[in-house]
Motif scaffolding. Structure first.
Motif, PDB file in Angstrom:
ATOM      1  N   UNK A 121       0.806  -1.196   0.051  1.00  0.00           N
ATOM      2  CA  UNK A 121       0.065   0.047  -0.180  1.00  0.00           C
ATOM      3  C   UNK A 121       0.853   1.295   0.048  1.00  0.00           C
ATOM      4  N   UNK A 122       2.021   1.269   0.729  1.00  0.00           N
ATOM      5  CA  UNK A 122       2.931   2.243   0.890  1.00  0.00           C
ATOM      6  C   UNK A 122       3.325   2.670  -0.641  1.00  0.00           C
ATOM      7  N   UNK A 123       3.903   1.546  -1.405  1.00  0.00           N
ATOM      8  CA  UNK A 123       4.286   1.668  -2.720  1.00  0.00           C
ATOM      9  C   UNK A 123       3.185   2.155  -3.786  1.00  0.00           C
ATOM     10  N   UNK A 124       1.935   1.738  -3.436  1.00  0.00           N
ATOM     11  CA  UNK A 124       0.889   2.090  -4.348  1.00  0.00           C
ATOM     12  C   UNK A 124       0.655   3.720  -4.178  1.00  0.00           C
ATOM     13  N   UNK A 125       0.572   4.351  -2.784  1.00  0.00           N
ATOM     14  CA  UNK A 125       0.373   5.464  -2.674  1.00  0.00           C
ATOM     15  C   UNK A 125       1.568   6.582  -2.842  1.00  0.00           C
ATOM     16  N   UNK A 126       2.945   5.829  -2.609  1.00  0.00           N
ATOM     17  CA  UNK A 126       3.968   6.711  -3.104  1.00  0.00           C
ATOM     18  C   UNK A 126       3.858   7.020  -4.717  1.00  0.00           C
ATOM     19  N   UNK A 127       3.632   6.026  -5.464  1.00  0.00           N
ATOM     20  CA  UNK A 127       3.307   6.143  -6.712  1.00  0.00           C
ATOM     21  C   UNK A 127       2.245   6.325  -7.476  1.00  0.00           C
ATOM     22  N   UNK A 128       1.191   6.332  -6.825  1.00  0.00           N
ATOM     23  CA  UNK A 128      -0.230   6.697  -7.386  1.00  0.00           C
ATOM     24  C   UNK A 128      -0.500   5.429  -8.195  1.00  0.00           C
ATOM     25  N   UNK A 132      -5.042   7.061  -5.158  1.00  0.00           N
ATOM     26  CA  UNK A 132      -4.433   8.413  -5.309  1.00  0.00           C
ATOM     27  C   UNK A 132      -3.133   8.789  -5.008  1.00  0.00           C
ATOM     28  N   UNK A 133      -2.217   9.330  -5.365  1.00  0.00           N
ATOM     29  CA  UNK A 133      -0.763   9.502  -4.891  1.00  0.00           C
ATOM     30  C   UNK A 133      -0.846  10.505  -3.581  1.00  0.00           C
ATOM     31  N   UNK A 134      -0.369   9.763  -2.790  1.00  0.00           N
ATOM     32  CA  UNK A 134      -0.238  10.610  -1.349  1.00  0.00           C
ATOM     33  C   UNK A 134       0.779  10.316  -0.509  1.00  0.00           C
ATOM     34  N   UNK A 135       1.709  11.119  -0.559  1.00  0.00           N
ATOM     35  CA  UNK A 135       2.927  10.736   0.207  1.00  0.00           C
ATOM     36  C   UNK A 135       2.891  10.494   1.969  1.00  0.00           C
ATOM     37  N   UNK A 136       2.037  11.202   2.401  1.00  0.00           N
ATOM     38  CA  UNK A 136       1.761  10.948   3.988  1.00  0.00           C
ATOM     39  C   UNK A 136       1.093   9.506   4.253  1.00  0.00           C
ATOM     40  N   UNK A 137       0.190   9.250   3.327  1.00  0.00           N
ATOM     41  CA  UNK A 137      -0.404   8.031   3.269  1.00  0.00           C
ATOM     42  C   UNK A 137       0.816   6.966   3.008  1.00  0.00           C
ATOM     43  N   UNK A 138       1.559   7.086   1.980  1.00  0.00           N
ATOM     44  CA  UNK A 138       2.722   6.006   1.886  1.00  0.00           C
ATOM     45  C   UNK A 138       3.829   6.166   3.006  1.00  0.00           C
ATOM     46  N   UNK A 139       3.867   7.190   3.760  1.00  0.00           N
ATOM     47  CA  UNK A 139       4.836   7.270   4.882  1.00  0.00           C
ATOM     48  C   UNK A 139       4.273   6.332   6.082  1.00  0.00           C
ATOM     49  N   UNK A 140       3.162   6.476   6.025  1.00  0.00           N
ATOM     50  CA  UNK A 140       2.174   5.716   7.253  1.00  0.00           C
ATOM     51  C   UNK A 140       2.305   4.374   7.200  1.00  0.00           C
ATOM     52  N   UNK A 141       2.043   4.050   5.571  1.00  0.00           N
ATOM     53  CA  UNK A 141       2.096   2.574   5.471  1.00  0.00           C
ATOM     54  C   UNK A 141       3.354   2.029   5.656  1.00  0.00           C
ATOM     55  N   UNK A 142       4.470   2.807   5.264  1.00  0.00           N
ATOM     56  CA  UNK A 142       5.751   2.250   5.119  1.00  0.00           C
ATOM     57  C   UNK A 142       6.425   2.276   6.665  1.00  0.00           C
ATOM     58  N   UNK A 143       5.772   3.267   7.438  1.00  0.00           N
ATOM     59  CA  UNK A 143       6.382   3.129   8.935  1.00  0.00           C
ATOM     60  C   UNK A 143       5.753   1.698   9.663  1.00  0.00           C
ATOM     61  N   UNK A 144       4.540   1.453   9.439  1.00  0.00           N
ATOM     62  CA  UNK A 144       3.725   0.228   9.810  1.00  0.00           C
ATOM     63  C   UNK A 144       4.592  -1.086   9.401  1.00  0.00           C
TER      64      UNK A 144
END
Length: 166
Positions: A121-128, A132-144
């Motif tokens: 999910x982090x990858x999907x949000x990072x690259x859209x 929807x591309x969303x760096x904050x959501x990507x970072x949250x997913x990556x942290x988890x």
């Protein structure tokens, strides 16, 4: 009457002879009333990386209706949900590439505690991809994902930090 192929697969799986188990489950899918259960066992073995995807690929090509049924049931198992997400996210040529379906399966897996799904999910949000591309959501997913042992998630966090610095 119990299915000898299916029962042999269960015994091999218990003894951790996973390739042999997959062979018996594959035969059970071809010949018996245990088709659906045998397919589920192959999905589980594949999701846990105990066997390679070739068994699943052969089954999908021969028994598409079993795949459809298993896809529906994947929502109750986070590892299988993650497997379906990866099948739709990466173009395995087994099934039609579908990023929106991949996102749905990854969300389901992530909500049920699958760290791999969080990472994807982090990858999907990072690259859209499919969302929807969303760096904050990507970072949250990556942290988890990173907090649950997915080391690659740290690379995603570092990429996002470099973007912020620009």
């Amino acid at each position: 009457m119990t299915d000898k192929f299916f029962e042999s697969g269960v015994q091999c799986e218990k003894q951790k002879y996973y390739r042999a188990a997959a062979e018996f489950f594959f035969k059970a899918c071809k010949k018996t009333a245990s088709r659906s259960e045998a397919f589920s066992h192959i999905l589980n073995l594949t999701a846990k990386n105990l066997i390679d995807c070739s068994y699943l690929e052969k089954l999908i090509l021969e028994y598409n209706e079993l795949f459809d049924e298993a896809e529906f049931r994947a929502y109750s198992d986070p590892e299988i949900s993650n497997l379906f997400g990866t099948l739709y996210y990466f173009d395995f040529e087994i099934i039609e590439w579908d990023l929106e379906k991949a996102a749905g399966f990854f969300w389901n897996g992530a909500l049920r505690g699958c760290a791999d799904s969080q990472y994807y999910l982090g990858l999907m949000h990072e690259f859209g991809h499919g969302v929807e591309q969303d760096y904050e959501e990507a970072a949250k997913c990556y942290r988890i994902a990173y907090n649950h042992g997915i080391e690659e998630a740290l690379n995603g966090l570092e990429r996002l930090e470099r973007l912020e610095e620009k």
